[in-house]
Design a protein around this motif. Structure first.
Motif, PDB file in Angstrom:
ATOM      1  N   ASN A 116     -38.949  91.007 -31.207  1.00 49.34           N
ATOM      2  CA  ASN A 116     -38.742  91.151 -29.760  1.00 49.34           C
ATOM      3  C   ASN A 116     -37.711  90.123 -29.259  1.00 49.34           C
ATOM      4  O   ASN A 116     -37.358  89.196 -29.966  1.00 49.34           O
ATOM      5  N   ASP A 119     -32.421  90.307 -26.714  1.00 49.81           N
ATOM      6  CA  ASP A 119     -31.450  89.894 -25.681  1.00 49.81           C
ATOM      7  C   ASP A 119     -31.134  88.407 -25.810  1.00 49.81           C
ATOM      8  O   ASP A 119     -30.108  87.937 -25.326  1.00 49.81           O
ATOM      9  N   LEU A 120     -32.028  87.666 -26.471  1.00 52.96           N
ATOM     10  CA  LEU A 120     -31.737  86.250 -26.754  1.00 52.96           C
ATOM     11  C   LEU A 120     -30.985  86.175 -28.083  1.00 52.96           C
ATOM     12  O   LEU A 120     -30.860  87.155 -28.797  1.00 52.96           O
ATOM     13  N   SER A 143     -35.922  94.770 -27.319  1.00 47.80           N
ATOM     14  CA  SER A 143     -36.205  93.888 -26.193  1.00 47.80           C
ATOM     15  C   SER A 143     -37.159  94.590 -25.245  1.00 47.80           C
ATOM     16  O   SER A 143     -36.798  95.604 -24.635  1.00 47.80           O
ATOM     17  N   ALA A 145     -38.073  93.424 -22.539  1.00 46.38           N
ATOM     18  CA  ALA A 145     -37.596  93.154 -21.176  1.00 46.38           C
ATOM     19  C   ALA A 145     -36.505  94.139 -20.764  1.00 46.38           C
ATOM     20  O   ALA A 145     -36.555  94.692 -19.665  1.00 46.38           O
ATOM     21  N   THR A 168     -48.275  85.751 -32.101  1.00 48.11           N
ATOM     22  CA  THR A 168     -48.710  84.553 -31.388  1.00 48.11           C
ATOM     23  C   THR A 168     -48.392  84.685 -29.891  1.00 48.11           C
ATOM     24  O   THR A 168     -47.555  85.490 -29.484  1.00 48.11           O
ATOM     25  N   GLY A 170     -46.960  84.536 -26.384  1.00 52.24           N
ATOM     26  CA  GLY A 170     -45.609  84.330 -25.872  1.00 52.24           C
ATOM     27  C   GLY A 170     -44.528  85.146 -26.552  1.00 52.24           C
ATOM     28  O   GLY A 170     -43.386  85.156 -26.085  1.00 52.24           O
ATOM     29  N   VAL A 171     -44.855  85.864 -27.641  1.00 43.74           N
ATOM     30  CA  VAL A 171     -43.815  86.660 -28.307  1.00 43.74           C
ATOM     31  C   VAL A 171     -43.502  87.935 -27.523  1.00 43.74           C
ATOM     32  O   VAL A 171     -42.472  88.564 -27.762  1.00 43.74           O
ATOM     33  N   SER A 174     -47.759  91.743 -24.504  1.00 40.82           N
ATOM     34  CA  SER A 174     -48.132  92.429 -23.259  1.00 40.82           C
ATOM     35  C   SER A 174     -46.925  93.132 -22.661  1.00 40.82           C
ATOM     36  O   SER A 174     -47.023  94.269 -22.180  1.00 40.82           O
ATOM     37  N   SER A 175     -45.785  92.468 -22.708  1.00 40.44           N
ATOM     38  CA  SER A 175     -44.563  93.067 -22.169  1.00 40.44           C
ATOM     39  C   SER A 175     -44.235  94.357 -22.921  1.00 40.44           C
ATOM     40  O   SER A 175     -43.825  95.357 -22.323  1.00 40.44           O
ATOM     41  N   GLN A 223     -54.937  87.144 -29.645  1.00 42.56           N
ATOM     42  CA  GLN A 223     -53.612  86.569 -29.497  1.00 42.56           C
ATOM     43  C   GLN A 223     -53.080  86.097 -30.832  1.00 42.56           C
ATOM     44  O   GLN A 223     -52.002  86.450 -31.253  1.00 42.56           O
TER      45      GLN A 223
HETATM   46  P1  GDP Z   1     -47.718  87.767 -25.116  1.00 43.42           P
HETATM   47  O1  GDP Z   1     -48.370  86.443 -24.953  1.00 43.42           O
HETATM   48  O2  GDP Z   1     -47.362  88.017 -26.541  1.00 43.42           O
HETATM   49  O3  GDP Z   1     -48.476  88.909 -24.520  1.00 43.42           O
HETATM   50  O4  GDP Z   1     -46.300  87.679 -24.371  1.00 43.42           O
HETATM   51  P2  GDP Z   1     -45.883  88.155 -22.889  1.00 43.42           P
HETATM   52  O5  GDP Z   1     -45.683  89.622 -22.845  1.00 43.42           O
HETATM   53  O6  GDP Z   1     -46.824  87.560 -21.906  1.00 43.42           O
HETATM   54  O7  GDP Z   1     -44.440  87.481 -22.773  1.00 43.42           O
HETATM   55  C1  GDP Z   1     -44.245  86.086 -22.903  1.00 43.42           C
HETATM   56  C2  GDP Z   1     -42.955  85.704 -22.228  1.00 43.42           C
HETATM   57  O8  GDP Z   1     -41.838  86.304 -22.908  1.00 43.42           O
HETATM   58  C3  GDP Z   1     -42.871  86.168 -20.786  1.00 43.42           C
HETATM   59  O9  GDP Z   1     -42.266  85.149 -20.028  1.00 43.42           O
HETATM   60  C4  GDP Z   1     -41.988  87.393 -20.840  1.00 43.42           C
HETATM   61  O10 GDP Z   1     -41.280  87.606 -19.651  1.00 43.42           O
HETATM   62  C5  GDP Z   1     -41.038  87.015 -21.974  1.00 43.42           C
HETATM   63  N1  GDP Z   1     -40.485  88.212 -22.641  1.00 43.42           N
HETATM   64  C6  GDP Z   1     -41.132  89.307 -23.073  1.00 43.42           C
HETATM   65  N2  GDP Z   1     -40.300  90.202 -23.625  1.00 43.42           N
HETATM   66  C7  GDP Z   1     -39.056  89.635 -23.546  1.00 43.42           C
HETATM   67  C8  GDP Z   1     -37.749  90.066 -23.950  1.00 43.42           C
HETATM   68  O11 GDP Z   1     -37.534  91.154 -24.502  1.00 43.42           O
HETATM   69  N3  GDP Z   1     -36.723  89.187 -23.730  1.00 43.42           N
HETATM   70  C9  GDP Z   1     -36.915  87.994 -23.124  1.00 43.42           C
HETATM   71  N4  GDP Z   1     -35.837  87.221 -22.933  1.00 43.42           N
HETATM   72  N5  GDP Z   1     -38.130  87.573 -22.719  1.00 43.42           N
HETATM   73  C10 GDP Z   1     -39.177  88.374 -22.928  1.00 43.42           C
END
Ligand code: GDP
Ligand code: ZN
Length: 303
Positions: A116, A119-120, A143, A145, A168, A170-171, A174-175, A223
């Motif tokens: 994921n 874009d970075l 991505s 996002a 883990t 933050g990856v 959920s997004s 998680q």
């Molecule tokens: P989870 O803990 O694995 O469920 O991760 P989250 O979905 O809560 O995302 C963690 C952070 O990564 C959030 O600040 C999101 O906005 C950011 N994020 C998620 N997907 C992307 C992406 O494709 N690109 C970028 N740059 N940030 C993303």
């Protein structure tokens, strides 16, 4: 919804609310059934309902995790895919990916890799992952996002697969779930009537149908896959990179590919088919897993 008390209805548990489960039937209808809090039912379980009685059918697969105290929890049943999500940030813990792949295969789930946040700056990471893992599992750089790269993943699920994402915090799990399944947010809090204390119901877990086909389980609390329990036998059987066309190259049962004579894995390392670095990673992980098995045995003697 009232169902006929005399007729068996077969369905799948699509939501678990602690004291109730929601069952979906082949005709698209759904009903809520009360269960005991520790009834052992999980999302993805196939059940037969007659009146108020819920009977669980045998499971094809089980997805488990181990908590910080070493206890094993069942998270979902009858999945066939496990999406392992990584990203350039946060950096994945050492051996995370190998452990997760081994755990998926040991549970009879087909692992796939999601990289994921492309874009970075992620070209180096993607290239490295492709070199090591492309022969072992499908890789989807995307991505969540921006939506870039999501279509191949949608297509992968569309032939009726049912999966879950691990990775883990933050990856972007959920997004990714939200990006693949826009209806997810609408489902939150639907079954408030089942909360006997009158406060907001928290969904333990939900199975979501994807618009293009396939299903995804959302497993809050799942998680960190780092805690997953894998055995030394599983590691030796399923370490990614030791297989050829998906089949373990070493034919000896119980071989740990360390110094056993005529071990095909060792031969492939000597021939340079398996890289020395990959083999070193395996041996390190094997030491780690064997050491934790010793700790587990000691713990079980004390229990
Ligand atoms: P989870 O803990 O694995 O469920 O991760 P989250 O979905 O809560 O995302 C963690 C952070 O990564 C959030 O600040 C999101 O906005 C950011 N994020 C998620 N997907 C992307 C992406 O494709 N690109 C970028 N740059 N940030 C993303
Ligand atoms: Zn061997």
């Amino acid at each position: 919804m009232k169902r006929d008390d005399q007729v068996d209805c077969r369905g799948v548990i699509v939501a678990h609310y602690g004291v109730a489960v929601e069952v979906a039937f082949a005709d698209g209808q759904r009903c809520a059934v009360r269960v005991k809090r520790n009834s052992g039912h999980v999302i993805g379980d196939e059940v037969v309902i007659r009146g108020e009685v819920l009977r669980r059918l045998p499971r094809r697969t089980e997805l488990r995790r181990r908590d910080a105290t070493g206890h094993i929890h069942l998270l979902a049943a009858n999945l066939d895919l496990l999406g392992i999500v990584v990203a350039p940030v946060p950096v994945m813990p050492p051996n995370f990916l190998d452990r997760a792949i081994v755990a998926a295969r040991a549970a009879d789930l087909t692992p796939f890799l999601v990289v994921n946040k492309v874009d970075l700056d992620s070209d180096v990471l993607i290239a490295a992952l492709r070199t090591t893992y492309a022969a072992s599992l499908p890789i989807f750089p995307l991505s969540a996002a921006s939506g870039a790269g999501l279509d191949p993943l949608r297509a992968f699920f569309s032939s009726g697969h049912r999966g879950a994402f691990v990775g883990t915090t933050g990856v972007g799990k959920s997004s990714l779930l939200n990006a693949l399944c826009p209806a997810i947010d609408l489902r939150v809090g639907e079954l408030n009537d089942y909360n006997d204390k009158g406060c907001h119901t928290t969904t333990v877990s939900t199975l979501h149908a994807l618009p293009d086909g396939g299903e995804l389980v959302d497993t809050p609390g799942f998680q960190d896959f780092g805690m997953v329990a894998i055995s030394a036998e599983e590691l030796a059987a399923y370490f990614p990179g030791f297989e050829e066309n998906g089949v373990n190259t070493c034919r000896f049962r119980n071989c740990r590919h360390r110094s056993e004579p005529r071990c095909a894995v060792i031969a492939r390392v000597e021939q340079g088919v398996v890289s020395a670095e990959r083999y070193r990673t395996y041996l390190e992980l094997l030491d780690e897993v064997e050491a934790s098995e010793v700790v587990d045995r000691q713990r079980s003697w004390k229990d």
